[in-house]
Design an enzyme around this catalytic site. Structure first.
Site, PDB file in Angstrom:
ATOM      1  CE1 TYR A 180      -3.991  -1.870  -0.156  1.00 53.06           C
ATOM      2  CE2 TYR A 180      -3.141  -3.081   1.737  1.00 53.06           C
ATOM      3  CZ  TYR A 180      -4.057  -2.952   0.715  1.00 53.06           C
ATOM      4  OH  TYR A 180      -5.043  -3.885   0.550  1.00 53.06           O
TER       5      TYR A 180
HETATM    6  C1  COA Z   1      -0.030  -7.756  -1.920  1.00 52.43           C
HETATM    7  C2  COA Z   1      -0.610  -8.500  -3.145  1.00 52.43           C
HETATM    8  C3  COA Z   1      -2.093  -8.171  -3.240  1.00 52.43           C
HETATM    9  C4  COA Z   1       0.126  -8.013  -4.431  1.00 52.43           C
HETATM   10  O1  COA Z   1      -0.469  -8.664  -5.553  1.00 52.43           O
HETATM   11  P1  COA Z   1       0.279  -8.845  -6.960  1.00 52.43           P
HETATM   12  O2  COA Z   1      -0.749  -9.219  -7.965  1.00 52.43           O
HETATM   13  O3  COA Z   1       1.452  -9.721  -6.835  1.00 52.43           O
HETATM   14  O4  COA Z   1       0.811  -7.344  -7.218  1.00 52.43           O
HETATM   15  P2  COA Z   1       0.981  -6.626  -8.629  1.00 52.43           P
HETATM   16  O5  COA Z   1       1.593  -7.572  -9.617  1.00 52.43           O
HETATM   17  O6  COA Z   1      -0.303  -5.999  -9.021  1.00 52.43           O
HETATM   18  O7  COA Z   1       2.022  -5.478  -8.275  1.00 52.43           O
HETATM   19  C5  COA Z   1       1.778  -4.146  -8.641  1.00 52.43           C
HETATM   20  C6  COA Z   1       2.919  -3.301  -8.129  1.00 52.43           C
HETATM   21  O8  COA Z   1       3.019  -3.433  -6.715  1.00 52.43           O
HETATM   22  C7  COA Z   1       4.323  -3.869  -6.350  1.00 52.43           C
HETATM   23  N1  COA Z   1       4.192  -4.792  -5.218  1.00 52.43           N
HETATM   24  C8  COA Z   1       3.575  -5.984  -5.197  1.00 52.43           C
HETATM   25  N2  COA Z   1       3.636  -6.513  -3.956  1.00 52.43           N
HETATM   26  C9  COA Z   1       4.328  -5.615  -3.197  1.00 52.43           C
HETATM   27  C10 COA Z   1       4.730  -5.586  -1.854  1.00 52.43           C
HETATM   28  N3  COA Z   1       4.427  -6.570  -1.001  1.00 52.43           N
HETATM   29  N4  COA Z   1       5.426  -4.522  -1.421  1.00 52.43           N
HETATM   30  C11 COA Z   1       5.747  -3.484  -2.257  1.00 52.43           C
HETATM   31  N5  COA Z   1       5.374  -3.462  -3.542  1.00 52.43           N
HETATM   32  C12 COA Z   1       4.681  -4.507  -4.012  1.00 52.43           C
HETATM   33  C13 COA Z   1       4.861  -4.559  -7.591  1.00 52.43           C
HETATM   34  O9  COA Z   1       6.274  -4.549  -7.612  1.00 52.43           O
HETATM   35  C14 COA Z   1       4.269  -3.705  -8.692  1.00 52.43           C
HETATM   36  O10 COA Z   1       5.042  -2.512  -8.801  1.00 52.43           O
HETATM   37  P3  COA Z   1       5.354  -1.794 -10.228  1.00 52.43           P
HETATM   38  O11 COA Z   1       4.012  -1.622 -10.898  1.00 52.43           O
HETATM   39  O12 COA Z   1       6.003  -0.519  -9.839  1.00 52.43           O
HETATM   40  O13 COA Z   1       6.208  -2.754 -10.950  1.00 52.43           O
HETATM   41  C15 COA Z   1      -0.382 -10.032  -3.039  1.00 52.43           C
HETATM   42  O14 COA Z   1       0.996 -10.273  -2.841  1.00 52.43           O
HETATM   43  C16 COA Z   1      -1.178 -10.703  -1.919  1.00 52.43           C
HETATM   44  O15 COA Z   1      -2.320 -11.074  -2.100  1.00 52.43           O
HETATM   45  N6  COA Z   1      -0.526 -10.882  -0.746  1.00 52.43           N
HETATM   46  C17 COA Z   1      -1.142 -11.615   0.364  1.00 52.43           C
HETATM   47  C18 COA Z   1      -2.294 -10.868   0.959  1.00 52.43           C
HETATM   48  C19 COA Z   1      -1.990  -9.458   1.338  1.00 52.43           C
HETATM   49  O16 COA Z   1      -0.936  -9.144   1.871  1.00 52.43           O
HETATM   50  N7  COA Z   1      -2.979  -8.571   1.074  1.00 52.43           N
HETATM   51  C20 COA Z   1      -2.870  -7.128   1.295  1.00 52.43           C
HETATM   52  C21 COA Z   1      -3.423  -6.637   2.563  1.00 52.43           C
HETATM   53  S1  COA Z   1      -4.892  -7.271   3.227  1.00 52.43           S
END
Ligand code: COA
Length: 175
Positions: free
Chosen positions: A147
């Protein structure tokens, strides 16, 4: 920035009669169990509105988020954010309660797709029910950095709670 081809994926309100969430695995057990076991009750009781990410024509849930009405005590916000605001004790907000992507589908821009959809939906809703900001409670450090990457700001006294002012969201979708 990796954006999914949005003709391949869609986000729609969760409907247990046509969406399959039994195999969903985001790596955080509480978020998997919420989708599999609790979401129906929260939807029925109007506690959270869930939205799911699907591949077009497929019933499997690849990701989801929830939105709820929320409020924030004015005193919890950073002082520079409250300048010029009316001195109401509580500010109306929107809670992005949960957001997750299945581990198999990570790194394809789907987390961002879900987040942007949630922010846009929250913004649209302010025409009917006002909201000062979107608030998230992060489950772990990974979620927090996700976030922060998108400009969310920390609450001064709560490391796990972040917010994005609706004014910022409005600018995001205006440009
Ligand atoms: C966090 C989560 C939603 C990211 O989903 P994802 O589909 O892998 O993310 P995306 O591919 O859309 O990434 C988009 C951008 O965010 C960044 N990003 C993804 N995860 C990140 C993290 N944990 N920390 C920082 N940046 C992150 C990516 O590098 C990308 O950046 P860019 O566009 O500058 O290259 C996923 O890892 C997840 O579901 N995690 C477990 C549950 C969780 O933590 N939910 C969130 C809070 S309830």
């Amino acid at each position: 920035m990796c954006q999914p081809d949005d003709s391949q994926y869609l986000i729609e309100p969760f409907d247990k009669s046509c969406h399959n969430r039994s195999a969903f695995d985001c790596g955080v057990e509480s978020l998997d169990l919420y989708l599999q076991k609790q979401i129906d009750q929260d939807l029925k009781r109007k506690i959270a509105a869930p939205f799911v990410l699907l591949e077009v024509g497929q019933p499997e849930v690849l990701g989801y988020y929830t939105l709820s009405a929320f409020s924030v005590h004015l005193g919890e916000l950073p002082a520079d954010m409250t300048k010029g605001l009316p001195r109401y004790p509580d500010m109306p907000a929107t809670l992005l309660g949960r957001l997750a992507v299945d581990q198999t589908y990570r790194g394809r821009g789907l987390g961002e797709f879900l987040l942007m959809d949630a922010l846009h939906r929250s913004l649209k809703q302010t025409a009917k029910i006002a909201s000062f900001a979107v608030v998230v409670d992060t489950v772990n450090e990974d979620a927090r950095t996700f976030y922060l990457h998108f400009g969310f700001l920390p609450f001064p006294d709560r490391a796990d709670r972040l917010f994005l002012p609706m004014k910022t969201i409005e600018k995001l979708f205006r440009s």
